[in-house]
Design a protein around this motif. Structure first.
Motif, PDB file in Angstrom:
ATOM      1  N   LYS C 105      78.754  60.306 -65.347  1.00  0.00           N
ATOM      2  CA  LYS C 105      77.613  60.993 -65.950  1.00  0.00           C
ATOM      3  C   LYS C 105      76.777  60.009 -66.752  1.00  0.00           C
ATOM      4  CE  LYS C 105      76.634  64.341 -69.561  1.00  0.00           C
ATOM      5  NZ  LYS C 105      77.257  65.206 -70.590  1.00  0.00           N
ATOM      6  N   GLU C 106      77.474  59.217 -67.545  1.00  0.00           N
ATOM      7  CA  GLU C 106      76.752  58.242 -68.364  1.00  0.00           C
ATOM      8  C   GLU C 106      76.017  57.228 -67.485  1.00  0.00           C
ATOM      9  OE1 GLU C 106      77.784  55.098 -71.885  1.00  0.00           O
ATOM     10  OE2 GLU C 106      79.176  56.764 -71.519  1.00  0.00           O
ATOM     11  N   LEU C 107      76.730  56.770 -66.477  1.00  0.00           N
ATOM     12  CA  LEU C 107      76.122  55.807 -65.554  1.00  0.00           C
ATOM     13  C   LEU C 107      74.875  56.387 -64.892  1.00  0.00           C
ATOM     14  CD1 LEU C 107      76.320  53.105 -63.951  1.00  0.00           C
ATOM     15  CD2 LEU C 107      77.662  54.340 -62.246  1.00  0.00           C
ATOM     16  N   PHE C 108      75.012  57.574 -64.346  1.00  0.00           N
ATOM     17  CA  PHE C 108      73.881  58.219 -63.683  1.00  0.00           C
ATOM     18  C   PHE C 108      72.723  58.441 -64.656  1.00  0.00           C
ATOM     19  CE2 PHE C 108      75.055  60.235 -59.403  1.00  0.00           C
ATOM     20  CZ  PHE C 108      75.960  59.239 -59.105  1.00  0.00           C
ATOM     21  N   LEU C 109      73.040  58.942 -65.825  1.00  0.00           N
ATOM     22  CA  LEU C 109      71.982  59.202 -66.808  1.00  0.00           C
ATOM     23  C   LEU C 109      71.284  57.908 -67.207  1.00  0.00           C
ATOM     24  CD1 LEU C 109      73.442  61.937 -69.195  1.00  0.00           C
ATOM     25  CD2 LEU C 109      71.309  62.041 -67.894  1.00  0.00           C
ATOM     26  N   ASP C 110      72.078  56.889 -67.348  1.00  0.00           N
ATOM     27  CA  ASP C 110      71.536  55.590 -67.722  1.00  0.00           C
ATOM     28  C   ASP C 110      70.581  55.078 -66.641  1.00  0.00           C
ATOM     29  OD1 ASP C 110      71.722  53.575 -69.765  1.00  0.00           O
ATOM     30  OD2 ASP C 110      72.450  52.281 -68.145  1.00  0.00           O
ATOM     31  N   ARG C 111      71.069  55.113 -65.395  1.00  0.00           N
ATOM     32  CA  ARG C 111      70.209  54.658 -64.280  1.00  0.00           C
ATOM     33  C   ARG C 111      68.958  55.533 -64.187  1.00  0.00           C
ATOM     34  NH1 ARG C 111      72.476  50.105 -64.410  1.00  0.00           N
ATOM     35  NH2 ARG C 111      72.818  51.122 -66.391  1.00  0.00           N
ATOM     36  N   TYR C 183      67.861  63.428 -56.166  1.00  0.00           N
ATOM     37  CA  TYR C 183      67.532  64.237 -57.337  1.00  0.00           C
ATOM     38  C   TYR C 183      66.192  63.818 -57.935  1.00  0.00           C
ATOM     39  CZ  TYR C 183      67.447  65.836 -62.139  1.00  0.00           C
ATOM     40  OH  TYR C 183      67.047  66.381 -63.331  1.00  0.00           O
ATOM     41  N   ILE C 184      66.028  62.516 -58.127  1.00  0.00           N
ATOM     42  CA  ILE C 184      64.794  62.021 -58.744  1.00  0.00           C
ATOM     43  C   ILE C 184      63.569  62.400 -57.909  1.00  0.00           C
ATOM     44  CG2 ILE C 184      63.488  59.953 -59.329  1.00  0.00           C
ATOM     45  CD1 ILE C 184      66.190  58.647 -60.089  1.00  0.00           C
ATOM     46  N   VAL C 185      63.655  62.096 -56.630  1.00  0.00           N
ATOM     47  CA  VAL C 185      62.487  62.342 -55.768  1.00  0.00           C
ATOM     48  C   VAL C 185      62.173  63.832 -55.679  1.00  0.00           C
ATOM     49  CG1 VAL C 185      61.635  62.240 -53.396  1.00  0.00           C
ATOM     50  CG2 VAL C 185      62.779  60.247 -54.410  1.00  0.00           C
ATOM     51  N   LEU C 186      63.184  64.612 -55.333  1.00  0.00           N
ATOM     52  CA  LEU C 186      62.923  66.037 -55.109  1.00  0.00           C
ATOM     53  C   LEU C 186      62.488  66.751 -56.381  1.00  0.00           C
ATOM     54  CD1 LEU C 186      65.808  66.884 -52.607  1.00  0.00           C
ATOM     55  CD2 LEU C 186      63.354  66.780 -52.130  1.00  0.00           C
ATOM     56  N   SER C 187      63.122  66.417 -57.501  1.00  0.00           N
ATOM     57  CA  SER C 187      62.784  67.161 -58.714  1.00  0.00           C
ATOM     58  C   SER C 187      61.461  66.698 -59.312  1.00  0.00           C
ATOM     59  CB  SER C 187      63.902  67.058 -59.755  1.00  0.00           C
ATOM     60  OG  SER C 187      63.961  65.747 -60.266  1.00  0.00           O
ATOM     61  N   SER C 188      61.031  65.495 -58.965  1.00  0.00           N
ATOM     62  CA  SER C 188      59.738  65.076 -59.515  1.00  0.00           C
ATOM     63  C   SER C 188      58.588  65.439 -58.576  1.00  0.00           C
ATOM     64  CB  SER C 188      59.731  63.573 -59.841  1.00  0.00           C
ATOM     65  OG  SER C 188      59.894  62.813 -58.679  1.00  0.00           O
ATOM     66  N   VAL C 189      58.830  65.422 -57.278  1.00  0.00           N
ATOM     67  CA  VAL C 189      57.754  65.770 -56.352  1.00  0.00           C
ATOM     68  C   VAL C 189      57.611  67.286 -56.217  1.00  0.00           C
ATOM     69  CG1 VAL C 189      56.873  65.548 -54.011  1.00  0.00           C
ATOM     70  CG2 VAL C 189      58.046  63.619 -55.078  1.00  0.00           C
ATOM     71  N   PHE C 190      58.742  67.970 -56.183  1.00  0.00           N
ATOM     72  CA  PHE C 190      58.694  69.439 -56.058  1.00  0.00           C
ATOM     73  C   PHE C 190      59.424  70.093 -57.223  1.00  0.00           C
ATOM     74  CE2 PHE C 190      59.018  67.610 -51.700  1.00  0.00           C
ATOM     75  CZ  PHE C 190      57.739  67.903 -51.259  1.00  0.00           C
ATOM     76  N   PRO C 191      58.928  69.910 -58.430  1.00  0.00           N
ATOM     77  CA  PRO C 191      59.654  70.429 -59.600  1.00  0.00           C
ATOM     78  C   PRO C 191      59.858  71.941 -59.512  1.00  0.00           C
ATOM     79  CG  PRO C 191      57.420  69.773 -60.199  1.00  0.00           C
ATOM     80  CD  PRO C 191      57.652  69.306 -58.793  1.00  0.00           C
ATOM     81  N   GLU C 192      58.892  72.640 -58.918  1.00  0.00           N
ATOM     82  CA  GLU C 192      59.033  74.101 -58.887  1.00  0.00           C
ATOM     83  C   GLU C 192      60.188  74.554 -58.012  1.00  0.00           C
ATOM     84  OE1 GLU C 192      56.784  72.112 -57.674  1.00  0.00           O
ATOM     85  OE2 GLU C 192      55.112  73.217 -56.744  1.00  0.00           O
ATOM     86  N   PHE C 193      60.650  73.671 -57.151  1.00  0.00           N
ATOM     87  CA  PHE C 193      61.772  74.052 -56.293  1.00  0.00           C
ATOM     88  C   PHE C 193      63.101  73.449 -56.754  1.00  0.00           C
ATOM     89  CE2 PHE C 193      58.096  74.172 -53.352  1.00  0.00           C
ATOM     90  CZ  PHE C 193      58.169  75.506 -52.991  1.00  0.00           C
ATOM     91  N   PHE C 194      63.020  72.248 -57.320  1.00  0.00           N
ATOM     92  CA  PHE C 194      64.267  71.503 -57.517  1.00  0.00           C
ATOM     93  C   PHE C 194      64.602  71.131 -58.946  1.00  0.00           C
ATOM     94  CE2 PHE C 194      62.983  70.581 -53.090  1.00  0.00           C
ATOM     95  CZ  PHE C 194      64.097  71.109 -52.448  1.00  0.00           C
ATOM     96  N   SER C 195      63.719  71.416 -59.882  1.00  0.00           N
ATOM     97  CA  SER C 195      64.063  71.137 -61.269  1.00  0.00           C
ATOM     98  C   SER C 195      64.749  72.358 -61.847  1.00  0.00           C
ATOM     99  CB  SER C 195      62.802  70.807 -62.076  1.00  0.00           C
ATOM    100  OG  SER C 195      62.533  69.437 -62.021  1.00  0.00           O
ATOM    101  N   LEU C 196      66.064  72.326 -61.801  1.00  0.00           N
ATOM    102  CA  LEU C 196      66.807  73.520 -62.178  1.00  0.00           C
ATOM    103  C   LEU C 196      67.140  73.524 -63.662  1.00  0.00           C
ATOM    104  CD1 LEU C 196      69.224  73.224 -59.122  1.00  0.00           C
ATOM    105  CD2 LEU C 196      67.115  74.574 -59.243  1.00  0.00           C
ATOM    106  N   ASN C 197      67.475  72.374 -64.201  1.00  0.00           N
ATOM    107  CA  ASN C 197      67.902  72.266 -65.598  1.00  0.00           C
ATOM    108  C   ASN C 197      67.375  70.978 -66.187  1.00  0.00           C
ATOM    109  OD1 ASN C 197      69.812  74.460 -66.384  1.00  0.00           O
ATOM    110  ND2 ASN C 197      70.773  73.830 -64.446  1.00  0.00           N
ATOM    111  N   GLU C 198      67.756  70.734 -67.443  1.00  0.00           N
ATOM    112  CA  GLU C 198      67.423  69.424 -68.003  1.00  0.00           C
ATOM    113  C   GLU C 198      68.296  68.385 -67.321  1.00  0.00           C
ATOM    114  OE1 GLU C 198      70.171  71.092 -71.322  1.00  0.00           O
ATOM    115  OE2 GLU C 198      68.858  71.886 -69.752  1.00  0.00           O
ATOM    116  N   ASP C 199      67.858  67.158 -67.399  1.00  0.00           N
ATOM    117  CA  ASP C 199      68.521  66.082 -66.668  1.00  0.00           C
ATOM    118  C   ASP C 199      70.036  66.064 -66.883  1.00  0.00           C
ATOM    119  OD1 ASP C 199      66.334  65.144 -65.371  1.00  0.00           O
ATOM    120  OD2 ASP C 199      65.863  63.569 -66.824  1.00  0.00           O
ATOM    121  N   GLU C 200      70.467  66.210 -68.125  1.00  0.00           N
ATOM    122  CA  GLU C 200      71.894  66.041 -68.402  1.00  0.00           C
ATOM    123  C   GLU C 200      72.749  67.026 -67.605  1.00  0.00           C
ATOM    124  OE1 GLU C 200      72.714  65.602 -72.561  1.00  0.00           O
ATOM    125  OE2 GLU C 200      74.896  65.712 -72.216  1.00  0.00           O
ATOM    126  N   LYS C 201      72.324  68.284 -67.637  1.00  0.00           N
ATOM    127  CA  LYS C 201      73.098  69.287 -66.897  1.00  0.00           C
ATOM    128  C   LYS C 201      73.060  69.012 -65.393  1.00  0.00           C
ATOM    129  CE  LYS C 201      73.936  73.080 -69.810  1.00  0.00           C
ATOM    130  NZ  LYS C 201      74.154  74.541 -69.908  1.00  0.00           N
TER     131      LYS C 201
END
Lengths: 221, 221, 221, 221
Positions: C105-111, C183-201
DNA sequence: TATGAATGAGTCTTCATTCAT
DNA sequence: CATGAATGAAGACTCATTCAT
């Protein structure tokens, strides 16, 4: 150098001063437009005539059309301003001393040379105004009123002192414009038919008819 | 069919006969050219206006330019011919019966309506003649001489019977043309400045000034 | 001055030192390229953004294309170096103390935050690498190996201590990259479809699926 | 002939049928855009590729930009339609007969080949959508919802029958997309790093990790 | 004969790049 | 070094003209 000084002199201020190159481009545009018409002109030819690269034109004028609108500024500077400044005083001053014939002749000759000197510019703006309403507007708002103010006031003063008959002022002004325009157009487009004499004699005749008409009155006695 | 017959009637010969479609194309060209200018017009628009396919235009006219030259034929048919045929007789006939003022008024009004009716055609040919010398030539050879022959002969007869002063005949003709042209151009381009009355009254005033001049002779006292 | 010192500090050598203005230009280029794409960007806009004259750009970069290649240097300085330096030690150190979940989790969040912070730069280089092979080469030679070295070694150590199944190491590394990139691509390009929670969750969920899969094992019964 | 029939077959109606030449131009555009990017492509090159004159392009598409927007139609015809039509039935039908692993593998392989077959088109539209919002909108309104409807319903049915854990449905769908996209992108851009096996084996591994995760559970016993 | 799809030469306009100051 | 006016090659797009049908 000389060009710059002249420019400053005319303008009287740096504010209105037109960049040297911009001026060159406008002059080239006047030349080419007057020869080929706006739509028939090529920006490449204007560039060559102005001795600049084609791209340079578009540094000063966003589009080719702007070049045409840009001609309105030289029109007022080169044609309208001298028209008004010189005449307002001169004509009214001399008016009292000389005969009407003399004054009118001088006025017509003066306008004639002014128009002839700026022929390409005037021709271009007027002809293109037919097809581009944006050009007609400034003419209606600036040029025509200026010219009419001059003519109308001249006519009015002569009506008041009894020199002129009581025709509608604007009718007289229009007649003067018609006679001058007609002469210029007909004698330059069809010189073989309508260029009868040198300008001075022609103007004398025109003034004569304008004042006295063609009708023979003598026999009525 | 009907159109064709009419056409033949007007022409009086099959030789000059213009195909129905060719006529339609020319009429469309007059309309579009007069609105946009020659270079500003698109053959596609002319085709649409004429209700033919774009290719059809080029069956009748080798190039777009030929379309413009082709306008000279309708010019002489629609404008010049009636100008001459009707006037030559009519005016001279009535001349003896009526007052000069009446005759001139009628002549001017007649020309005025003829010009107005053919305005797009005349406007197009004249404006484009500025840029295309091939157009100017036929005008110089056909149109102007025809018009002048009419005017000059009228003027001459009035000079001979003592109605007109002994100005140069051509000068008088030119003056008449200038006054009529000036009125048409100024009152149609700048109606807010120069359209003072309905045409009839305007023409009356113009004729009055033409005959008597604007100068107050004091004889009225 | 201050900027320069900082620069030197980061670089650790004068050789690689980037002139203040050059840096400003590169930053401007990153911004404009990331908004309009390389071909869609204008050197004039980059110049304005960098607050230098257009000519100045070409003092530092022979061509516009060189500007793009020049981005590879900031890429390695701003993105790659921190990626490696920090992670190499940190992650492996903590690895023994914490649960795999926590580390990942830390690694992913960091990257994630590193990528997001350098998004315009990364986006530009990656997108343009599609069309410009010269860009792809350094990425293949520098960036990917660096990232893989880090990931592979992490994966290998977990395989060795029995935490991870015996999948091909590279397959696991690729899966991690896919999940994060996706995650990065989908949630930033199509936030209305793929941004489900804040990054940490989100990252927690991703790590969970990565480790346990989506299949219901029935062991929970 | 064949082309036309095929076209009609696909369309099922004449209404939507795209002119043969228009199709050829679009195909050329896909090719060139995918190689050089939209801004980096020249209409002249597209014309040559399509074996038509440059002007012909502009008979079918008012501007170059319209060519790009025009790609959305082939996108939905060539990519989206088969995606939906085939899958909706097939997958759900087979779903009951075969093991989840098999179904997923088939689904992934099927999508993979569909994507690979339409790679240039998809690549172009997606990359350009970054810089042209007009492209992104239809994707958000048409493409993504279609794909998600398919995936979500698949995931939901597996959650309901207890095959999948109770993760957020969309999270699972996104994971599937990430894994497939990640594989495609990484293995095609950096084959030397990420192309480990032939597609079938790769997909098997991906499905395996997707379902079971990388964590070693066995040792916990 | 009439059509209109296709052509491609020619246009305006942009923009990376140069260079005198 | 830095500037920004000037350049001109190259691009998108137009439109008179052709030609197969």
């Amino acid at each position: 150098m000389k060009e710059k000084d002249l420019n400053e002199l005319i303008e009287g201020s740096n504010e209105e001063q037109i960049a040297e190159k911009k001026l060159k481009i406008l002059e080239a545009a006047i030349k080419v437009f007057s020869e080929k018409g706006f739509e028939g002109s090529r920006t490449s030819e204007i560039a060559k005539e102005a001795e600049v690269a084609e791209g340079t034109i578009f540094k000063y004028f966003k589009t080719k059309k702007d070049l045409l609108s840009g001609l309105l500024i030289p029109l007022s500077i080169k044609f309208l301003r001298p028209l008004i400044m010189k005449s307002a005083e001169d004509i009214l001053k001399k008016d009292k001393e000389n005969a009407t014939e003399e004054i009118l002749k001088e006025l017509f000759l003066d306008r004639l040379s002014l128009i002839k000197k700026n022929m390409p510019l005037i021709k271009t703006v007027l002809v293109e105004a037919i097809y581009h309403d944006e050009l007609l507007e400034p003419i209606k708002e600036q040029v025509v009123p200026q010219v009419l103010q001059l003519l109308d006031s001249y006519v009015d003063s002569h009506k008041q002192n009894g020199d002129f008959n009581d025709y509608n002022t604007r009718l007289i002004s229009r007649t003067m414009m018609s006679l001058l325009m007609g002469y210029i157009v007909l004698s330059s487009v069809f010189p073989e038919f309508f260029s009868l004499n040198e300008d001075e004699k022609e103007i004398e005749s025109i003034v004569d008819i304008f004042l006295n008409g063609v009708k023979n009155k003598g026999e009525q006695i």
